[in-house]
Structure formats: structure tokens, C-alpha cells
Design a protein around this motif. Structure first.
Motif, mmCIF file in Angstrom:
data_model
loop_
_atom_site.group_PDB
_atom_site.id
_atom_site.type_symbol
_atom_site.label_atom_id
_atom_site.label_comp_id
_atom_site.label_asym_id
_atom_site.label_seq_id
_atom_site.Cartn_x
_atom_site.Cartn_y
_atom_site.Cartn_z
ATOM 1 N N HIS A 4 -3.072 -51.930 24.611
ATOM 2 C CA HIS A 4 -4.239 -51.303 25.225
ATOM 3 C C HIS A 4 -5.411 -51.253 24.256
ATOM 4 C CE1 HIS A 4 -1.170 -48.945 27.907
ATOM 5 N NE2 HIS A 4 -1.234 -50.235 28.206
ATOM 6 N N ALA A 5 -5.117 -51.277 22.958
ATOM 7 C CA ALA A 5 -6.190 -51.215 21.964
ATOM 8 C C ALA A 5 -7.062 -52.458 21.995
ATOM 9 C CB ALA A 5 -5.597 -51.033 20.567
ATOM 10 N N ALA A 6 -6.555 -53.560 22.515
ATOM 11 C CA ALA A 6 -7.363 -54.774 22.598
ATOM 12 C C ALA A 6 -8.575 -54.562 23.493
ATOM 13 C CB ALA A 6 -6.516 -55.934 23.119
ATOM 14 N N LEU A 7 -8.429 -53.740 24.530
ATOM 15 C CA LEU A 7 -9.558 -53.455 25.414
ATOM 16 C C LEU A 7 -10.649 -52.707 24.657
ATOM 17 C CD1 LEU A 7 -10.929 -53.359 28.170
ATOM 18 C CD2 LEU A 7 -9.580 -51.321 28.702
ATOM 19 N N LEU A 8 -10.254 -51.782 23.784
ATOM 20 C CA LEU A 8 -11.252 -51.055 22.992
ATOM 21 C C LEU A 8 -11.998 -51.993 22.056
ATOM 22 C CD1 LEU A 8 -12.612 -48.457 22.138
ATOM 23 C CD2 LEU A 8 -10.725 -48.036 20.556
ATOM 24 N N MET A 9 -11.305 -52.960 21.478
ATOM 25 C CA MET A 9 -11.977 -53.916 20.606
ATOM 26 C C MET A 9 -13.009 -54.727 21.378
ATOM 27 S SD MET A 9 -10.713 -53.250 17.719
ATOM 28 C CE MET A 9 -11.458 -54.599 16.813
ATOM 29 N N VAL A 10 -12.693 -55.082 22.613
ATOM 30 C CA VAL A 10 -13.649 -55.829 23.447
ATOM 31 C C VAL A 10 -14.886 -54.980 23.734
ATOM 32 C CG1 VAL A 10 -14.001 -56.893 25.709
ATOM 33 C CG2 VAL A 10 -11.868 -57.269 24.462
ATOM 34 N N LEU A 11 -14.684 -53.681 23.975
ATOM 35 C CA LEU A 11 -15.809 -52.796 24.271
ATOM 36 C C LEU A 11 -16.648 -52.499 23.031
ATOM 37 C CD1 LEU A 11 -14.036 -50.231 26.639
ATOM 38 C CD2 LEU A 11 -15.547 -52.101 27.290
ATOM 39 N N LEU A 12 -16.004 -52.426 21.876
ATOM 40 C CA LEU A 12 -16.723 -52.098 20.643
ATOM 41 C C LEU A 12 -17.480 -53.287 20.069
ATOM 42 C CD1 LEU A 12 -14.175 -49.849 18.711
ATOM 43 C CD2 LEU A 12 -16.340 -49.140 19.727
ATOM 44 N N PHE A 13 -17.009 -54.494 20.354
ATOM 45 C CA PHE A 13 -17.610 -55.663 19.718
ATOM 46 C C PHE A 13 -19.106 -55.797 19.995
ATOM 47 C CE2 PHE A 13 -18.756 -60.157 19.514
ATOM 48 C CZ PHE A 13 -18.346 -60.471 18.224
ATOM 49 N N PRO A 14 -19.574 -55.691 21.259
ATOM 50 C CA PRO A 14 -21.022 -55.823 21.477
ATOM 51 C C PRO A 14 -21.820 -54.746 20.769
ATOM 52 C CG PRO A 14 -19.817 -56.027 23.544
ATOM 53 C CD PRO A 14 -18.846 -55.513 22.526
ATOM 54 N N LEU A 15 -21.247 -53.544 20.615
ATOM 55 C CA LEU A 15 -21.978 -52.447 19.983
ATOM 56 C C LEU A 15 -22.085 -52.630 18.478
ATOM 57 C CD1 LEU A 15 -23.326 -49.642 20.347
ATOM 58 C CD2 LEU A 15 -21.064 -48.642 19.955
ATOM 59 N N LEU A 16 -20.968 -52.998 17.836
ATOM 60 C CA LEU A 16 -20.953 -53.084 16.378
ATOM 61 C C LEU A 16 -21.438 -54.436 15.868
ATOM 62 C CD1 LEU A 16 -17.550 -51.300 15.605
ATOM 63 C CD2 LEU A 16 -19.860 -50.354 15.478
ATOM 64 N N ALA A 17 -21.237 -55.482 16.643
ATOM 65 C CA ALA A 17 -21.612 -56.817 16.176
ATOM 66 C C ALA A 17 -23.015 -57.215 16.595
ATOM 67 C CB ALA A 17 -20.615 -57.856 16.700
#
Length: 234
Positions: A182-195
Motif C-alpha cells: 500500500h505504501a507504493a500508492l503514497l510514493m506515487v502521490l508524493l512524487f509530484p509534490l516533492l519532485a
């Protein structure tokens, strides 16, 4: 066996360069040059008309103009270079104390603060550093690095980037994608914000709690446990 076919990638790239980007440029020009603001229905009709013309009027000039547009959008060194050149020689440093105030304002919902001012850093930044007329409603990518530098110079820049790197490391250590898919979904959501390099620092950090709440809600809805069927049921 799970690779995307080369033909699909080539077709998607051709669609983006020959149709997608020209349509976006034409739509923005139509909106900005219009004498009146468009309602929702008018905007949809304009978009449909421009989409048809983008498909039927593909020209040889579309490809180089689209490539130039992509290079311009991905070249984010311009803003930090301008800020370093003009700060503090032309524009004084902004107070570092303004960063916590901006972050706090970002986190307070407008429902709780009806008189909350519209936060438009890119709009104000374009007027100050690029001399854009106030009547031209456009937004320049401030970038996180430039925003930190203009709030005091190298010390806020180094401290802020170190803080972002530390947060990324904490998130990376806390998320065990192998043990918790389930943590993979959080990485997808965080990527546009942090990158994303375009956002200012006051918009990046306050966005983290909201992204985490969206992730928790999505996990609860999509991955809720199913109740075991009763052995005597049916």
C-alpha cells in the motif's frame, strides 16, 4: 514480459508533440487573448473546437515548436539564476520569518478563514523579477531553490534543502514497499509534490499532510478487509 511496447511509447510521444502540446498552446492563447472570461460551457466548446483543429491541421512546424516548448518547460535553471543575480543587488532579501507565516496560511482551510488572501506567489514573482504587467495573469515557476535563496541567501537555501532531503529519507525509511504494498500508492502521490521543481517552499511542505490524508483515505476505501462469509449463510 511487463515492458511497454516501443510502438506504444512512440505513438504516445507523437501524440504529445503533434497534437497535445499544440492544443494546449492554442487553448492558452485563446483564453488569454479573449476580451471576456469564458464560462464552463464556453470553455468546453472552445476546447472541442481547438482539439478538432489540432488533429486536422497537423503541420511540419508543430514538431520543432513542441520540442522547444518542452525544453523551455524543463529548463528550470532560469529562475534561480535570475534570483541570485538580482538579489540583493536589485531586490532586498525577504524576511526568513515570512516562510513559516506563508506555510501556516497555506495549511489553514478557507472554510475556517473566510478572509484568507489569495496566495499567488508565481503571479507576484513574475511582476517583481520579470517586470510582467499586473494585468497579465500569468505565473512564473518560482522553484523551491530560488524561493529559499530570496528569503535570506545561502543559509536558508542550504538549510531548507537539507530539511527536504531529511524528510525524503525519513519517508523512504518509514515506507517498506516490499512489506507493505500500500505504501507504493503514497510514493506515487508524493512524487509530484516533492519532485516538482516549480513550487515554492511554502507550498511544498504544507502539502505533505494533505497528501498523507488522501493516501490513508484511499487505502481505507480500496483495501478494506472483506467480511468472511458465515458458514451457514446461503
Amino acid at each position: 514480459g511487463y515492458r511497454i511496447p516501443v510502438t506504444v511509447l512512440a505513438a504516445a510521444t507523437a501524440f504529445l508533440l503533434l497534437i497535445g502540446i499544440p492544443f494546449t498552446a492554442a487553448y492558452r492563447a485563446q483564453i488569454r487573448d479573449g476580451s471576456t472570461s469564458l464560462g464552463a460551457g464556453q470553455a468546453i466548446r472552445v476546447a472541442a473546437s481547438l482539439a478538432r483543429s489540432s488533429v486536422t491541421d497537423i503541420t511540419t512546424s508543430a514538431l520543432p515548436s513542441s520540442v522547444g516548448y518542452l525544453i523551455q518547460r524543463t529548463q528550470e535553471i532560469n529562475t534561480p539564476a535570475v534570483v541570485i543575480q538580482d538579489t540583493p543587488s536589485r531586490f532586498p532579501y525577504a524576511s526568513p520569518a515570512g516562510l513559516p507565516e506563508q506555510m501556516a496560511a497555506q495549511m489553514i482551510p478557507r472554510v475556517l478563514w473566510p478572509g484568507k488572501p489569495i496566495i499567488s506567489e508565481g503571479y507576484q514573482f513574475s511582476q517583481e523579477y520579470y517586470g510582467t504587467p499586473s494585468g497579465e495573469y500569468t505565473s512564473v515557476a518560482v522553484t523551491t531553490e530560488a524561493d529559499l535563496y530570496r528569503h535570506g541567501g545561502w543559509i536558508p537555501l542550504l538549510a531548507g534543502m537539507a530539511l527536504l532531503g531529511y524528510l525524503m529519507r525519513v519517508i523512504d525509511d518509514a515506507l517498506d514497499v516490499r512489506g507493505n504494498p500500500h505504501a507504493a500508492l503514497l510514493m506515487v502521490l508524493l512524487f509530484p509534490l516533492l519532485a516538482s521543481p516549480e513550487g515554492d517552499i511554502a507550498g511544498v511542505l504544507p502539502g505533505l499532510p494533505g497528501v498523507i490524508l488522501v493516501w490513508l483515505a484511499a487505502v481505507m476505501v480500496m483495501f478494506q478487509r472483506r467480511r468472511a462469509a458465515h458458514p451457514l449463510a446461503g
